[in-house]
Design a protein around this motif. Sequence first.
Motif, PDB file in Angstrom:
ATOM      1  N   ILE A   1      44.418 -75.536 -12.341  1.00 13.17           N
ATOM      2  CA  ILE A   1      45.147 -74.776 -11.322  1.00 13.17           C
ATOM      3  C   ILE A   1      45.871 -75.813 -10.487  1.00 13.17           C
ATOM      4  O   ILE A   1      45.247 -76.696  -9.894  1.00 13.17           O
ATOM      5  N   ASP A   2      47.181 -75.752 -10.482  1.00 10.36           N
ATOM      6  CA  ASP A   2      47.983 -76.864  -9.983  1.00 10.36           C
ATOM      7  C   ASP A   2      47.664 -77.227  -8.524  1.00 10.36           C
ATOM      8  O   ASP A   2      47.478 -78.393  -8.198  1.00 10.36           O
ATOM      9  N   GLU A   3      47.579 -76.231  -7.647  1.00  8.85           N
ATOM     10  CA  GLU A   3      47.421 -76.508  -6.214  1.00  8.85           C
ATOM     11  C   GLU A   3      46.062 -77.122  -5.890  1.00  8.85           C
ATOM     12  O   GLU A   3      45.954 -77.980  -5.025  1.00  8.85           O
TER      13      GLU A   3
ATOM     14  N   MET B   1      49.310 -68.854  -7.611  1.00 11.56           N
ATOM     15  CA  MET B   1      49.136 -70.278  -7.888  1.00 11.56           C
ATOM     16  C   MET B   1      49.568 -70.602  -9.323  1.00 11.56           C
ATOM     17  O   MET B   1      49.407 -69.790 -10.228  1.00 11.56           O
ATOM     18  N   GLN B   2      50.064 -71.797  -9.517  1.00 10.69           N
ATOM     19  CA  GLN B   2      50.533 -72.210 -10.841  1.00 10.69           C
ATOM     20  C   GLN B   2      49.371 -72.700 -11.701  1.00 10.69           C
ATOM     21  O   GLN B   2      48.479 -73.374 -11.196  1.00 10.69           O
TER      22      GLN B   2
ATOM     23  N   VAL C   1      36.049 -71.077 -13.415  1.00 11.51           N
ATOM     24  CA  VAL C   1      36.535 -71.492 -12.098  1.00 11.51           C
ATOM     25  C   VAL C   1      35.417 -71.196 -11.109  1.00 11.51           C
ATOM     26  O   VAL C   1      35.104 -70.038 -10.850  1.00 11.51           O
ATOM     27  N   PRO C   2      34.748 -72.233 -10.548  1.00  8.99           N
ATOM     28  CA  PRO C   2      33.601 -72.010  -9.671  1.00  8.99           C
ATOM     29  C   PRO C   2      33.991 -71.357  -8.345  1.00  8.99           C
ATOM     30  O   PRO C   2      35.142 -71.472  -7.919  1.00  8.99           O
ATOM     31  N   ARG C   3      33.040 -70.688  -7.694  1.00  8.71           N
ATOM     32  CA  ARG C   3      33.392 -69.828  -6.578  1.00  8.71           C
ATOM     33  C   ARG C   3      33.722 -70.567  -5.305  1.00  8.71           C
ATOM     34  O   ARG C   3      34.250 -69.961  -4.367  1.00  8.71           O
TER      35      ARG C   3
END
Lengths: 278, 173
Positions: A172-174, A206-207, A196-198
């Motif tokens: 996730i780019d950001e 998001m990119q 993707v952890p919380r």
Amino acid sequence: MRRLFQFIYQYRAFFIFLLLEVVSGWFVVNHNDYISASYFNSSSAIAGNVYENRQAVQDYFQLAKVNQNLVEENELLRNRLAVDSLTVEVDSTDIPLQLSGQYEFITGKVVNNSVHRFRNYFTLDVGSKDGIKEGMGVVNPNGIIGKIKSVSTNFSTAYSALHSSLLVSVLIDETETLCTAKWSGEDPTQISLEYVPRHIKVQEGMQVVSSGYDAIFPEGVKLGTVKSVEIDEEATFYDIEVALSADFFSLDYVYVIGNKLKQEKDSLEQELQKEYEQ
Amino acid sequence: MNSSNNFKQILIWILFVASQILFAQNFVLYNRAFCFVYVGFLLLLPLGISRNNILLLGFLTGFIIDVFYNSLGTHMAAMTLIAFLRPIWLNAITPRGGYENVESPAVKDLSLSWFLAYAMPLLFLHLAVVFFIEAGGFHMFFYVISKVFMSTLLTVFVLVILQYLFYSKGRFS
């Protein structure tokens, strides 16, 4: 013994049926998920030629759209060139990764494509004589498309990103979060993000880009933008859907990416892996 | 079967397989309904064909389709299954008066309602095998079943239309 043969002869249709089903079952289990050189798929000479001729007819109806895409890509590249020439300093010894020659791009045309099945593949009109090898990544100007599955002299078959067993390592780019993109099998315009952890704060819009860790795609190739984010009360990972930036319904020209340093990277990592396991 | 009849069947086979690969493959409605028109070849084969031959024919046809679909084994398994079940199913739904003067189980020789009763269960089974193997299990059961159901309707619709166009009485037999 004679009665046994008589029995088999009497029910021969059933035994032929059993035999053929076992053969099919064997093919299903052993063939489909392996990356292997195989004659029995659409990269074979006959199937490839049929698809190429069909595409030759369809091409005439797509000319305007293909042209438009090429013009847009040209514009993008020209703009990037204009920016880059200002930022790259002449006396710098640090060569950007894309310019160092690690990656080579081979242009190919999609001659057959599917989006509606659970395991989608497409066929390209380039093969081993053009330098295509198994496991190379496939992109187009809009983003990630897939990965080469098998190659013949003139054609190659590739897993589409819309294939339920193709995993792509992405960021996730950001937030620079490393995660895995995998297609869920339903909607051909979106793909799911896993692991993707919380504690990461993910937002819509998001990119999502390739990480480059799998040595298939270069770093930073676009996959899509985050479309929806959900998380259960007790879940460790988010349920994230990403809108794909590439339009899989109309694929035309694509680039196959070869990574010259993949072998070096893999052998280095394997050594490390062995040490770790001991 | 005499040789001109064999020749006719080979021609029909080529037409069915070619139309599947060139046209029907890309004919998908609402991401649900797929058209597997090539199964019609097996459904419409003449009644006189032996059980072994029909099994081998089904297997071969499935293999060709699999090569083009990149799904080796899937269509082979499904076609072999319905090739095996076809004679049994034909026996089970023998129409009143039997199969006298009936060349093949088509609309022109029997009736539309009989053809639907004959073709739909076999098609449903075929598509169920194809889609469940493709999905790799039963974890998306209702989605897959809806796909199977819609595809059965679409395929049988196309098959009936094709028969009214090409299998009409006196033209093809």
